[in-house]
Design a protein around this motif. Structure first.
Motif, PDB file in Angstrom:
ATOM      1  N   SER A  24      -6.869 -20.410  24.001  1.00 25.81           N
ATOM      2  CA  SER A  24      -7.231 -21.802  23.803  1.00 25.81           C
ATOM      3  C   SER A  24      -6.437 -22.692  24.762  1.00 25.81           C
ATOM      4  N   GLU A  25      -6.952 -23.895  24.934  1.00 30.35           N
ATOM      5  CA  GLU A  25      -6.314 -24.926  25.738  1.00 30.35           C
ATOM      6  C   GLU A  25      -6.141 -24.523  27.196  1.00 30.35           C
ATOM      7  N   PHE A  26      -7.081 -23.716  27.696  1.00 34.00           N
ATOM      8  CA  PHE A  26      -7.028 -23.372  29.106  1.00 34.00           C
ATOM      9  C   PHE A  26      -8.056 -24.211  29.838  1.00 34.00           C
ATOM     10  N   ASN A  73     -17.015 -14.595  26.035  1.00 36.53           N
ATOM     11  CA  ASN A  73     -16.805 -15.970  26.492  1.00 36.53           C
ATOM     12  C   ASN A  73     -17.116 -16.983  25.391  1.00 36.53           C
ATOM     13  N   ALA A  74     -18.074 -16.683  24.562  1.00 32.80           N
ATOM     14  CA  ALA A  74     -18.447 -17.617  23.495  1.00 32.80           C
ATOM     15  C   ALA A  74     -17.310 -17.804  22.502  1.00 32.80           C
ATOM     16  N   LYS A  75     -16.500 -16.771  22.345  1.00 34.33           N
ATOM     17  CA  LYS A  75     -15.395 -16.829  21.391  1.00 34.33           C
ATOM     18  C   LYS A  75     -14.051 -17.052  22.072  1.00 34.33           C
ATOM     19  N   ASN A  76     -14.064 -17.187  23.418  1.00 34.44           N
ATOM     20  CA  ASN A  76     -12.805 -17.331  24.166  1.00 34.44           C
ATOM     21  C   ASN A  76     -11.818 -16.238  23.771  1.00 34.44           C
ATOM     22  N   THR A  77     -12.313 -15.036  23.703  1.00 33.85           N
ATOM     23  CA  THR A  77     -11.505 -13.911  23.231  1.00 33.85           C
ATOM     24  C   THR A  77     -11.639 -12.737  24.184  1.00 33.85           C
ATOM     25  N   VAL A  78     -10.528 -12.095  24.426  1.00 39.96           N
ATOM     26  CA  VAL A  78     -10.496 -10.859  25.203  1.00 39.96           C
ATOM     27  C   VAL A  78     -10.047  -9.741  24.274  1.00 39.96           C
ATOM     28  N   TYR A  79     -10.706  -8.609  24.401  1.00 38.23           N
ATOM     29  CA  TYR A  79     -10.422  -7.472  23.534  1.00 38.23           C
ATOM     30  C   TYR A  79      -9.831  -6.315  24.335  1.00 38.23           C
ATOM     31  N   LEU A  80      -9.053  -5.502  23.666  1.00 37.76           N
ATOM     32  CA  LEU A  80      -8.595  -4.233  24.222  1.00 37.76           C
ATOM     33  C   LEU A  80      -8.947  -3.152  23.211  1.00 37.76           C
ATOM     34  N   GLN A  81      -9.984  -2.400  23.528  1.00 33.82           N
ATOM     35  CA  GLN A  81     -10.371  -1.277  22.689  1.00 33.82           C
ATOM     36  C   GLN A  81      -9.555  -0.073  23.106  1.00 33.82           C
ATOM     37  N   MET A  82      -8.810   0.475  22.178  1.00 29.96           N
ATOM     38  CA  MET A  82      -7.923   1.602  22.461  1.00 29.96           C
ATOM     39  C   MET A  82      -8.391   2.812  21.669  1.00 29.96           C
TER      40      MET A  82
END
Length: 122
Positions: A24-26, A73-82
């Motif tokens: 957020s806030e980027f 992008n819609a959720k402003n979220t990056v995931y790391l699937q491990m």
């Protein structure tokens, strides 16, 4: 810029986890989002990165084929699937962001950090 990680936990060898990094806030249009990890007494190391503009991804050799970084992008979220987690994956995992290309980002120069989430594999 604020980064909030979630999704860590304690799992058995071979299990999977998905870490999330909410951003957020980027104000920039594109940026590099990276996952880094650190264990006590060791330097922080890069695990995976994604450049939001191009979608290009980069992985450490130790996690190639097991970890996948992705963005929503819609959720402003990056995931790391491990997947196929190993004991040596045990670490505090940090999300980081920087407006520069991922190719110039190192653990020592990343501009913004999250608070970290612990992953323990045993």
């Amino acid at each position: 810029v604020q980064l909030v990680e979630s999704g860590g936990g304690s799992v058995q060898v071979g299990a999977s986890l998905r870490l999330s990094c909410e951003i957020s806030e980027f104000t920039g249009s594109s940026y590099c989002i990276g996952w880094f990890r650190q264990t006590p007494g060791k330097e922080r190391e890069g695990v995976a990165r994604i450049y939001t503009g191009s979608g290009n991804t980069y992985y450490a050799d130790s996690v190639k084929g097991r970890f996948t970084i992705s963005q929503d992008n819609a959720k402003n979220t990056v995931y790391l699937q491990m997947n196929s987690l190993k004991p040596e994956d045990t670490a505090m995992y940090y999300c980081a962001a920087d407006p520069r290309p991922c190719t110039v980002i190192t653990p020592g120069n990343v501009r913004y950090w999250g608070q970290g989430t612990q992953v323990t594999v045993s």
